[in-house]
Scaffold this active site. Sequence first.
Site, mmCIF file in Angstrom:
data_model
loop_
_atom_site.group_PDB
_atom_site.id
_atom_site.type_symbol
_atom_site.label_atom_id
_atom_site.label_comp_id
_atom_site.label_asym_id
_atom_site.label_seq_id
_atom_site.Cartn_x
_atom_site.Cartn_y
_atom_site.Cartn_z
ATOM 1 N N ASP A 11 45.484 60.529 24.576
ATOM 2 C CA ASP A 11 44.292 59.721 24.835
ATOM 3 C C ASP A 11 43.586 59.455 23.513
ATOM 4 O O ASP A 11 43.082 60.379 22.870
ATOM 5 C CB ASP A 11 43.366 60.465 25.801
ATOM 6 C CG ASP A 11 42.244 59.594 26.338
ATOM 7 O OD1 ASP A 11 42.245 58.382 26.050
ATOM 8 O OD2 ASP A 11 41.374 60.127 27.047
ATOM 9 N N ASP A 106 44.877 52.589 25.558
ATOM 10 C CA ASP A 106 44.556 53.759 24.739
ATOM 11 C C ASP A 106 44.998 55.093 25.317
ATOM 12 O O ASP A 106 44.613 56.142 24.796
ATOM 13 C CB ASP A 106 43.047 53.803 24.465
ATOM 14 C CG ASP A 106 42.221 53.873 25.742
ATOM 15 O OD1 ASP A 106 42.790 53.715 26.840
ATOM 16 O OD2 ASP A 106 40.995 54.085 25.641
ATOM 17 N N GLU A 107 45.817 55.106 26.353
ATOM 18 C CA GLU A 107 46.288 56.391 26.869
ATOM 19 C C GLU A 107 47.626 56.237 27.568
ATOM 20 O O GLU A 107 47.966 55.172 28.082
ATOM 21 C CB GLU A 107 45.260 57.031 27.807
ATOM 22 C CG GLU A 107 44.951 56.221 29.040
ATOM 23 C CD GLU A 107 43.997 56.956 29.979
ATOM 24 O OE1 GLU A 107 44.119 58.195 30.127
ATOM 25 O OE2 GLU A 107 43.139 56.283 30.574
#
Length: 355
Positions: A11, A106-107
């Site tokens: 993350d 983003d993860e």
Amino acid sequence: MNPIRKIIHIDMDCFYAAIEMRDFPELANKPIAVGGDAKRRGVIATCNYAARQFGIRSAMPTAHALKLCRELILRPVRMDVYQKESQYIRSLLTEYTDLIEPLSLDEAYLDVTESTQCQGSATWIAEEIRARIYQARQLTASAGIAPNKSLAKIASDWHKPNGQMVIRPEDVSAFVLDLPVRKLFGVGPKMEEKLRALNIKTCADLQRYSIEYLLQKFGTMGQRLYELARGIDNRPVNPERIRKSISVEETYPKDLPNSEACLAVLPDLMARLEARIQRAGKISGIHNLFVKLKFNDFQQTTIERVMDKLDLIVLRQLIQEGFARRGMPVRLLGIGIKLKQENTYQSVQLPLLDL
């Protein structure tokens, strides 16, 4: 016998805001947020930790964020830049495993059970990934390592920012006992409130209830709660996962008595939906808009319309049409978009929040 899985949840820390601070060093240590213009009723997509100290959060109306922090520096969304960084990170992850399930720009989840990188150590793999991302892009990431997806995601948030946590298989039973139920996947403020009414605050409290009781009380979510409270999550990391829709919904503590009350809460739902779409990055284009209403007799209706863009007027119409189907107080209201299932991707133009 199947081997114990090694799942990593990567993350990125304040991804959009971190990129802005990297590209514009003068913003370092100042409260900044990425999102829409307050004059156009925009919403915050993300913000850095300095801004969060003022109570600013994702999906918050920009105008409200500026009231909380007059010094807040607002940056426009540069989606093409964020997507480029995300593509680099994704290419780096493929060096460790093919079993990658991206959740957003983003993860992502990684299943490294069979990986021979870093001597097969999931902990070392996560450390190396984070170090390489920072070395190449000057962006920090947090990581969680655990035997399943749910625990890995919980662990990645434990030592944010720029940290990681390992939950070993033999430690799972002890770890979940003191874990607040709000940390469990699917437990939002409303569900937490319902659980607290039963004096359930931790997974240890939740473990005292039988699966039969939880099913009766919470339906299919009861089975999920029963398993998660024991650290059980058998969901595989799915690299073929295709997002079919993006939606938000809210269960209200007091029923919405009429269509006017439903329309009154639409701006908040719309702001949250816009933020979720921004977080998703490029999508395959909008195919349908839809609304979901659950009435106070627990009957549910969904109504949709073919549209290629977000349209507030259409959402208002759908809410009114959906409410008219039963004409009863509404306990849950949701709105969303269904996506085109194509290989071409595009950015979505978000409308102004102007009711």
